[in-house]
Design a protein around this motif. Structure first.
Motif, PDB file in Angstrom:
ATOM      1  N   ILE A   1     -36.038  31.990  22.350  1.00  0.00           N
ATOM      2  CA  ILE A   1     -35.209  31.454  23.434  1.00  0.00           C
ATOM      3  C   ILE A   1     -34.809  32.558  24.411  1.00  0.00           C
ATOM      4  N   VAL A   2     -34.557  33.770  23.850  1.00  0.00           N
ATOM      5  CA  VAL A   2     -34.233  34.896  24.738  1.00  0.00           C
ATOM      6  C   VAL A   2     -35.397  35.168  25.679  1.00  0.00           C
ATOM      7  N   ALA A   3     -36.622  35.068  25.150  1.00  0.00           N
ATOM      8  CA  ALA A   3     -37.783  35.296  26.002  1.00  0.00           C
ATOM      9  C   ALA A   3     -37.882  34.258  27.117  1.00  0.00           C
ATOM     10  N   LEU A   4     -37.340  33.048  26.896  1.00  0.00           N
ATOM     11  CA  LEU A   4     -37.404  31.990  27.894  1.00  0.00           C
ATOM     12  C   LEU A   4     -36.234  32.023  28.867  1.00  0.00           C
ATOM     13  N   ARG A   5     -34.995  32.320  28.362  1.00  0.00           N
ATOM     14  CA  ARG A   5     -33.806  32.214  29.197  1.00  0.00           C
ATOM     15  C   ARG A   5     -33.043  33.522  29.394  1.00  0.00           C
TER      16      ARG A   5
END
Length: 954
Positions: free
Chosen positions: A49-53
């Motif tokens: 999720i960090v990679a996305l947001r």
């Protein structure tokens, strides 16, 4: 929760994309919380999720880790650490089938019943939960997701035959480590993944697997909880596990959860068993492949409406039962057990008198027992923390610093580092609790630094122990069909691709001791590519080597310097052993034949040199009749044999036959017939080896040290080993047979009927003490009677009288081979007839004791009165008499015609010590039979002239 909030149960087998679906749904809302079953999986989802947001809007909350940015929108948590009452738009619970787990099921059930998003709630898990969810969650929608690839059962397979990109599952730390060690030896290495590992260590291990440094993964059932790995095959090393209370078999749906890790995406996978695990039942295997399991109608539950009025009240609410038949009260969890224990502590009970105190006690009891030492040890730690928090409001900084400092060490092995990681997880958990420390940020950072340091050290130790990079490289190059460069130096050390892999020992390649299984095969295959020309060069050098470079061992091995190149095996003839060579097959038959020819030449020449008298005896064509048969027996017994086995043959030999045999060096002793030249150390050593091979012994007796007259009797030695060693067992020691014959010559002149004492010469030639000599005589058939007497000291001026046959200055020593051993040696020691004893063997006696006694008697009474009486000095002596019949390997009894006079007792000395039977004038023999005709003197006898002179003097 709003009235139009959506509750969806996304159910299906593994590899259906349920977690990915939930992440996408959560990111479609402004805020969201997702609860995951493992800290490792939570970290994986957090990173996605960090990679996305970006990290500024994503929080990670687990029992031991807390990353919460100020503008957090999305919370990734373990199920136990999910925040309550936040009012997030979206809530998801992964692996909802864990509601049935005996240990943690009540937590998942609580989230199933009470965790809701304002707009959407997702429950992700197995289709077995459909009925229970429908009954407990009103208005729920169901979405069925199908597996994206096939899952096929492949049966049982050995680890050594496991294909690359496989995961082997164990259910204990010990089992995981054992499997990883086996794979390291056979396959080059494996990554290790366990739920107890820190995320940092786990990620480092998984990276090794994912990037191809190793092709195998060894894991606990933690990989079944959503960890996405590139696995083609899953193998179970066991089908049961310890669930914290007992060993129990794994249910089919549990096996399916783990097996489903094989074949990610649209790539099909396989599963099976390995090691000691039995093959799966056909019905279970089919159920896993078809994803068809028994519905889960009962789930674990624990009351969430807790009352903190008192410890007893809290316990009562925790143990309350549900009215719904599907909700089964959970078994006593660790936190409840700790609460009951601390409730029995007086100080804790006294402090827990109000709601906040009981609530604080319950929060402390919920600290997981990461250390796993014992329940009592964990309860003691919780007691200390509770008292500090209740009394001071905070945990003392100095005490907490000491606990962390004690753990902050990176030395030790895997087990030591794993224990320290478990310990630091306790303090990491404590540091994450709000309000428990004076500086939460500091202690969270301090514990995180220690955990990272220990994690890196553990990853390093795991890699060192379970990954052999050398073998990994070789296996990879071998799989790619690439030629590997191998070199051999002058000392025989072999290197492949610059790595030491073993040594060339003689004509065999010895792989590095650290190698094993497939690794050894790989190394050997690579090394032998360079050894083919080296084998031929070595064979040429060996064939031209002198005999001095080759030797045989006492166990029949054949050595070239320090290298074993073969061994001796039995041939058609005991004196013609065959050779078995130690040559690798890859060297080829030409090398093996050359080595065999050289070794056969060596041993044939060795036997010809050391057994020359024996071989000459076997080739003497002039021997005939009994003499030839006797010679055959001597050769068959390697030139030495007890007299008992050929007693009748010896008696049957005439003087001509004996003379012909003596020309070959055969000596007819009282106890043994032997060839003195073959008693030397070198022939003895070879004789023992050849005899052991002919007897088919597994372990050969060792040759005695050279130069010793007597040696201890070796217990457990095979029968006949003492004779082949050149010794004869007598009592607790064995005496060399040539020295035994010298002793027999001395004993022949003693009176064994009335008894005699050991002479100094007897002790001298045996090198024994008087007690040892008595034991030796007992072994020879004599009876030793021990006594004490006053020691008589001879005056300094006293001299021993000189007998007539010493007057000419001749030595009193008895010769080792006498002129008349043809007669005298034929009779037993205890029964030697006087007429067969040669004149050269009769010793002059000096009788120093008699002379000393005469001088003592000549003292005058005046002398006696002048000297004060002194204490008498005593000495021990033994009197030897013939006590029993000789043993099986003792001296032979004579036939009736050769039997001495009397009742079979040994003949000794007559009056005044004169030996009986010297001549007719010196002894009296009475017999009713006519005198026996004397045998003619052998003209070839070296003592013939002396015997003729004695005969003329009669």
């Amino acid at each position: 929760m709003s009235g139009n909030a959506r509750v969806v149960a996304v159910l299906g087998p593994t590899n259906t994309g349920k977690t990915t679906y939930a992440i996408e749904r959560m990111l479609g809302h402004r805020t969201g919380i997702i609860g995951l079953p493992l800290r490792l999986l939570a970290r994986e989802v957090y990173d996605r999720i960090v990679a996305l947001r970006g990290p500024s809007v994503v929080a990670l909350v687990t029992g031991e880790e807390r990353i919460v940015p100020p503008r957090t929108q999305y919370w990734v948590c373990t199920v136990e650490a999910m925040p309550e009452g936040m009012g997030a738009d979206f809530v998801a619970i992964d692996e909802i089938q864990l509601c049935a787990d005996p240990e943690r099921g009540h937590v998942f059930t609580d989230r199933l019943l009470r965790a809701r998003g304002l707009h959407e709630t997702n429950f992700l898990g197995s289709d077995t939960m459909r009925g229970t969810i429908a009954a407990l969650v009103p208005g729920v929608e169901f979405i069925r997701r199908e597996r994206m690839s096939e899952l096929i059962y492949s049966g049982q397979k050995k680890i050594s035959r496991m294909r690359p990109r496989s995961a082997i599952v164990g259910f204990s730390v010990e089992n995981v480590y054992a499997i990883a060690e086996l794979i390291r030896r056979q396959k080059g290495g494996a990554a290790v993944v366990m739920g107890a590992l820190s995320p940092r260590t786990r990620n480092a291990q998984v990276d090794m697997y994912q990037n191809g440094e190793v092709d195998y993964l060894v894991a606990t059932d933690a990989i079944g909880m959503g960890l996405n790995l590139d696995v083609d095959h899953v193998a179970f090393s066991a089908l049961s596990k310890f669930d914290g209370r007992r060993m129990r078999p794994l249910a089919p749906n549990e096996l399916a959860q783990i097996a489903g890790r094989a074949g990610r995406g649209f790539k099909s996978g396989t599963f099976g068993v390995t090691g000691d695990a039995p093959a799966l039942d056909d019905g279970i295997a089919r159920a896993i492949m078809d994803h068809s399991f028994t519905p889960q109608n009962k789930i674990n539950w624990r009351n969430h409406a807790l009352q903190f009025g008192s410890i007893d009240r809290l316990i009562a609410t925790l143990e309350a039962k549900s009215e719904d038949e599907r909700l089964v009260r959970a078994r006593e969890a660790d936190d409840l057990r700790a609460l009951k224990t601390l409730g029995q502590v007086d100080e804790v009970f006294a402090r827990s008198t109000d709601g906040p105190s009981v609530k604080l006690l319950w929060d402390v009891c919920r600290i997981p027992d990461f250390r796993g030492i014992s329940h009592a040890e964990h309860a003691n730690l919780l007691e200390t923390i509770f008292i500090d928090l209740h009394q001071r409001g905070k945990i003392p900084d100095d005490w907490l610093a000491r606990q962390i400092k004690r753990i902050d060490r990176t030395d030790g092995d895997i087990d030591a580092l794993s224990k320290r990681l478990a310990f630091i997880r306790t303090w990491t958990y404590v540091a994450q609790r709000k309000g428990w420390t004076s500086d939460e940020s500091h202690w969270r950072g301090a514990t995180r630094v220690v955990e990272d340091r220990l994690s890196d050290a553990l990853h390093e130790r795991l890699t060192q122990r379970f990954v052999d990079r050398r073998t990994s490289v070789l296996l990879r190059r071998l799989g790619q069909k690439e030629a590997m460069v191998a070199e051999v130096n002058e000392t025989g050390e072999v290197t492949v691709e610059g790595e030491f892999v073993g040594k060339l020992d003689g004509f065999r390649f010895r792989a590095d001791k650290g190698a094993g299984g497939a690794e050894e095969k790989t190394i050997k295959s690579a090394a032998l590519q360079a050894l083919a020309p080296q084998f031929h060069l070595r064979a040429d050098r060996f064939y031209n080597a002198p005999d001095t470079e080759i030797d045989f061992t006492e166990q029949g091995g054949l050595m070239w310097g320090a290298s074993a190149v073969g061994k001796l095996v039995a041939g058609a003839d005991p004196l013609k052993p065959q050779v078995q060579v130690f040559v690798d097959d890859v060297a080829g038959p030409e090398v093996a034949q050359k080595v065999e020819r050289r070794l056969q030449h060596f041993i044939d020449r060795k036997i010809a040199a050391l057994f020359e008298p024996l071989l000459a005896l076997s080739k003497d064509e002039t021997l005939n009749g009994l003499a030839r048969g006797f010679a055959f027996q001597m050769v068959e017994n390697f030139g030495i044999m007890p007299r008992t086995i050929v007693a009748d043959d010896v008696k049957a030999l005439d003087q001509d036959a004996r003379g012909a045999l003596r020309k070959h060096g055969i000596r007819f002793g009282q106890f043994t017939i032997f060839m003195p030249l073959l008693l030397k150390p070198a022939p003895t050593r070879l004789r023992l080896v050849l005899w052991s091979i002919a007897k088919g012994l597994q372990e050969f007796p060792e040759s005695p040290p050279p130069g010793l007259v007597t040696i201890p009797v070796e217990t457990g030695a095979p029968e006949g080993a003492d004779t082949m060693s050149g010794y004869r067992n007598a009592g607790t020691r064995a005496i060399r047979i040539d020295m035994l014959e010298r002793l027999a010559d001395m004993l022949r002149g003693e009176n064994s009927r009335s008894g005699f004492e050991a002479k100094a010469d007897m002790l001298s030639i045996t090198g024994m003490t008087l007690e040892q000599f008595a034991d030796l005589m007992g072994g020879l058939g004599y009876k030793a009677e021990k006594g004490e007497r006053e020691k008589v000291k001879a005056p300094v001026a006293a001299t021993a009288p000189i007998e007539a046959d010493q007057a000419d200055g001749s030595s009193p020593d008895v010769p080792e081979a006498t002129a008349a051993d043809a007669k005298a040696a034929d009779a037993p020691v205890a029964q030697a007839p006087a007429e067969e004893a040669p004149a050269e063997e009769i010793q002059a006696e000096t009788a120093p004791e008699l002379q000393a006694g005469a001088d003592a008697a000549a003292q005058t009474p005046a002398d006696a009165t002048q000297e004060a009486p002194a204490a008498a000095e005593m000495e021990v002596f033994y009197t030897f008499t013939w006590g029993r019949a000789p043993r099986a390997n003792a001296a032979p009894r004579r036939s009736t015609g050769d039997k001495p006079r009397g009742k079979g007792k040994p003949q000794g000395k007559g009056r005044k010590g004169a030996p009986r039977g010297e001549t007719a004038a010196k002894s009296q023999n009475f017999s009713a039979r006519p005198p026996k005709k004397e045998k003619a003197i052998d003209p070839d006898n070296p003592f013939a002239a002396a015997l003729m002179g004695l005969k003329d003097n009669k």
